[in-house]
Design a protein around this motif. Structure first.
Motif, PDB file in Angstrom:
ATOM      1  N   ARG A  27       0.795  -1.228   0.000  1.00  8.32           N
ATOM      2  CA  ARG A  27       0.000   0.000   0.000  1.00  8.32           C
ATOM      3  C   ARG A  27       0.824   1.273   0.000  1.00  8.32           C
ATOM      4  O   ARG A  27       0.289   2.341   0.245  1.00  8.32           O
ATOM      5  CB  ARG A  27      -0.935  -0.002   1.210  1.00  8.32           C
ATOM      6  CG  ARG A  27      -2.000  -1.035   1.068  1.00  8.32           C
ATOM      7  CD  ARG A  27      -2.797  -1.287   2.317  1.00  8.32           C
ATOM      8  NE  ARG A  27      -2.949  -0.180   3.215  1.00  8.32           N
ATOM      9  CZ  ARG A  27      -4.067   0.105   3.839  1.00  8.32           C
ATOM     10  NH1 ARG A  27      -5.138  -0.601   3.624  1.00  8.32           N
ATOM     11  NH2 ARG A  27      -4.121   1.095   4.698  1.00  8.32           N
ATOM     12  N   ASP A  28       2.104   1.228  -0.299  1.00 12.82           N
ATOM     13  CA  ASP A  28       2.936   2.437  -0.288  1.00 12.82           C
ATOM     14  C   ASP A  28       2.577   3.293   0.928  1.00 12.82           C
ATOM     15  O   ASP A  28       1.572   3.982   0.921  1.00 12.82           O
ATOM     16  CB  ASP A  28       2.746   3.264  -1.562  1.00 12.82           C
ATOM     17  CG  ASP A  28       3.389   2.637  -2.766  1.00 12.82           C
ATOM     18  OD1 ASP A  28       4.163   1.691  -2.607  1.00 12.82           O
ATOM     19  OD2 ASP A  28       3.110   3.105  -3.876  1.00 12.82           O
ATOM     20  N   ARG A  29       3.405   3.279   1.918  1.00 14.52           N
ATOM     21  CA  ARG A  29       3.097   3.976   3.162  1.00 14.52           C
ATOM     22  C   ARG A  29       4.273   4.832   3.594  1.00 14.52           C
ATOM     23  O   ARG A  29       5.425   4.409   3.502  1.00 14.52           O
ATOM     24  CB  ARG A  29       2.777   2.952   4.249  1.00 14.52           C
ATOM     25  CG  ARG A  29       2.306   3.558   5.540  1.00 14.52           C
ATOM     26  CD  ARG A  29       1.663   2.486   6.414  1.00 14.52           C
ATOM     27  NE  ARG A  29       1.021   3.107   7.535  1.00 14.52           N
ATOM     28  CZ  ARG A  29       1.560   3.181   8.749  1.00 14.52           C
ATOM     29  NH1 ARG A  29       2.751   2.667   8.974  1.00 14.52           N
ATOM     30  NH2 ARG A  29       0.905   3.771   9.727  1.00 14.52           N
TER      31      ARG A  29
ATOM     32  N   TYR B 156      -4.803   8.636  -1.831  1.00 14.90           N
ATOM     33  CA  TYR B 156      -3.919   8.477  -0.685  1.00 14.90           C
ATOM     34  C   TYR B 156      -4.616   9.010   0.553  1.00 14.90           C
ATOM     35  O   TYR B 156      -5.115  10.135   0.551  1.00 14.90           O
ATOM     36  CB  TYR B 156      -2.592   9.199  -0.921  1.00 14.90           C
ATOM     37  CG  TYR B 156      -1.767   8.482  -1.953  1.00 14.90           C
ATOM     38  CD1 TYR B 156      -0.811   7.553  -1.571  1.00 14.90           C
ATOM     39  CD2 TYR B 156      -1.991   8.671  -3.305  1.00 14.90           C
ATOM     40  CE1 TYR B 156      -0.080   6.850  -2.516  1.00 14.90           C
ATOM     41  CE2 TYR B 156      -1.271   7.971  -4.255  1.00 14.90           C
ATOM     42  CZ  TYR B 156      -0.320   7.059  -3.853  1.00 14.90           C
ATOM     43  OH  TYR B 156       0.393   6.351  -4.798  1.00 14.90           O
ATOM     44  N   ALA B 157      -4.651   8.180   1.597  1.00 14.46           N
ATOM     45  CA  ALA B 157      -5.257   8.572   2.865  1.00 14.46           C
ATOM     46  C   ALA B 157      -4.186   9.207   3.745  1.00 14.46           C
ATOM     47  O   ALA B 157      -3.066   8.695   3.841  1.00 14.46           O
ATOM     48  CB  ALA B 157      -5.855   7.356   3.558  1.00 14.46           C
ATOM     49  N   ILE B 158      -4.553  10.310   4.382  1.00 16.19           N
ATOM     50  CA  ILE B 158      -3.662  11.022   5.290  1.00 16.19           C
ATOM     51  C   ILE B 158      -4.256  10.926   6.692  1.00 16.19           C
ATOM     52  O   ILE B 158      -5.420  11.288   6.891  1.00 16.19           O
ATOM     53  CB  ILE B 158      -3.509  12.502   4.883  1.00 16.19           C
ATOM     54  CG1 ILE B 158      -2.901  12.602   3.479  1.00 16.19           C
ATOM     55  CG2 ILE B 158      -2.683  13.273   5.912  1.00 16.19           C
ATOM     56  CD1 ILE B 158      -2.950  13.999   2.876  1.00 16.19           C
TER      57      ILE B 158
ATOM     58  N   ASP C  67       4.058  13.460  -3.651  1.00 13.78           N
ATOM     59  CA  ASP C  67       5.348  12.908  -4.053  1.00 13.78           C
ATOM     60  C   ASP C  67       5.242  11.388  -4.218  1.00 13.78           C
ATOM     61  O   ASP C  67       5.749  10.822  -5.188  1.00 13.78           O
ATOM     62  CB  ASP C  67       6.393  13.270  -3.008  1.00 13.78           C
ATOM     63  CG  ASP C  67       7.808  13.100  -3.508  1.00 13.78           C
ATOM     64  OD1 ASP C  67       8.103  13.571  -4.615  1.00 13.78           O
ATOM     65  OD2 ASP C  67       8.616  12.507  -2.783  1.00 13.78           O
ATOM     66  N   LEU C  68       4.546  10.749  -3.314  1.00 11.92           N
ATOM     67  CA  LEU C  68       4.348   9.303  -3.380  1.00 11.92           C
ATOM     68  C   LEU C  68       3.512   8.923  -4.605  1.00 11.92           C
ATOM     69  O   LEU C  68       3.832   7.969  -5.316  1.00 11.92           O
ATOM     70  CB  LEU C  68       3.672   8.826  -2.094  1.00 11.92           C
ATOM     71  CG  LEU C  68       3.619   7.349  -1.807  1.00 11.92           C
ATOM     72  CD1 LEU C  68       5.004   6.742  -1.761  1.00 11.92           C
ATOM     73  CD2 LEU C  68       2.900   7.116  -0.479  1.00 11.92           C
TER      74      LEU C  68
ATOM     75  N   ARG D  56       4.746   6.629  -7.757  1.00 11.94           N
ATOM     76  CA  ARG D  56       3.998   5.431  -8.154  1.00 11.94           C
ATOM     77  C   ARG D  56       3.631   5.507  -9.637  1.00 11.94           C
ATOM     78  O   ARG D  56       3.791   4.536 -10.369  1.00 11.94           O
ATOM     79  CB  ARG D  56       2.761   5.297  -7.280  1.00 11.94           C
ATOM     80  CG  ARG D  56       1.697   4.338  -7.761  1.00 11.94           C
ATOM     81  CD  ARG D  56       2.083   2.903  -7.775  1.00 11.94           C
ATOM     82  NE  ARG D  56       2.274   2.350  -6.465  1.00 11.94           N
ATOM     83  CZ  ARG D  56       2.461   1.055  -6.278  1.00 11.94           C
ATOM     84  NH1 ARG D  56       2.446   0.229  -7.303  1.00 11.94           N
ATOM     85  NH2 ARG D  56       2.658   0.586  -5.086  1.00 11.94           N
ATOM     86  N   ALA D  57       3.167   6.666 -10.094  1.00 14.33           N
ATOM     87  CA  ALA D  57       2.790   6.828 -11.503  1.00 14.33           C
ATOM     88  C   ALA D  57       3.992   6.637 -12.414  1.00 14.33           C
ATOM     89  O   ALA D  57       3.894   6.005 -13.469  1.00 14.33           O
ATOM     90  CB  ALA D  57       2.157   8.207 -11.717  1.00 14.33           C
TER      91      ALA D  57
END
Length: 169
Positions: A36-38, A63-65, A152-153, A157-158
């Motif tokens: 989940r890229d964290r 993306y959840a913050i 940035d994340l 990912r893209a």
């Protein structure tokens, strides 16, 4: 003003966020090899104060913050974005943030209700992967920094997905 510097020699995506005088304010522990890229944002004493992770259920990249263990916002790319990239940071209530500009070069603004509340710029730095985040007085600095890191994340990912697609074509 904050400076975000990627640690070039560390394995993984670890960043320090410093103030203008170079004092470390936050450390960002990147767990980008996870499903989940964290990203975990820690204060100067090493305590987790916020996190960002990719949500797997959304149709659009979301993306959840979380701040202080509570959901603070969701960041997602706008579907129609002619000429410039635009992301929305959906916070509870009417005060959403919008990130717009040249996101790959880290030259953009963060707006709320048409008013600029932060700017992000890589222009003035020759150090690799360093950019400045200037947050307006009275704004939630941690939310804005977490939003910048989520962006940035998402961009990272893209880029990885584009590279993988090119290799497979």
């Amino acid at each position: 003003m904050y400076l975000i510097r990627e640690r070039i020699f560390d394995i993984g995506n670890d960043f320090d966020i410093t103030d203008e005088s170079g004092r470390r304010v936050y450390h960002v522990d990147g767990k980008v090899l996870t499903l989940r890229d964290r990203l975990v944002i820690e204060d100067a004493q090493g305590r987790e104060v916020a996190s960002v992770h990719r949500r797997l259920v959304a149709l659009r990249r979301t993306y959840a913050i979380s701040i202080g263990g509570e959901k603070a916002a969701d960041m997602r790319k706008k579907l129609i974005t002619p000429f410039r990239d635009r992301y929305t940071v959906d916070v509870p209530g009417p005060d959403d943030l919008e990130l717009r500009g040249d996101l790959l070069d880290h030259e953009y603004t963060v707006e709320r209700g048409g008013r600029t509340v932060a700017t992000v710029s890589k222009r003035w730095f020759t150090i690799r992967d360093t950019y400045a985040v200037d947050v307006a007085e009275g704004e939630d600095h941690l939310l804005i920094l977490a939003s910048v890191l989520a962006l940035d994340l998402a961009q990272s990912r893209a880029e990885k997905e584009r590279e993988e697609k090119e290799r497979n074509d």
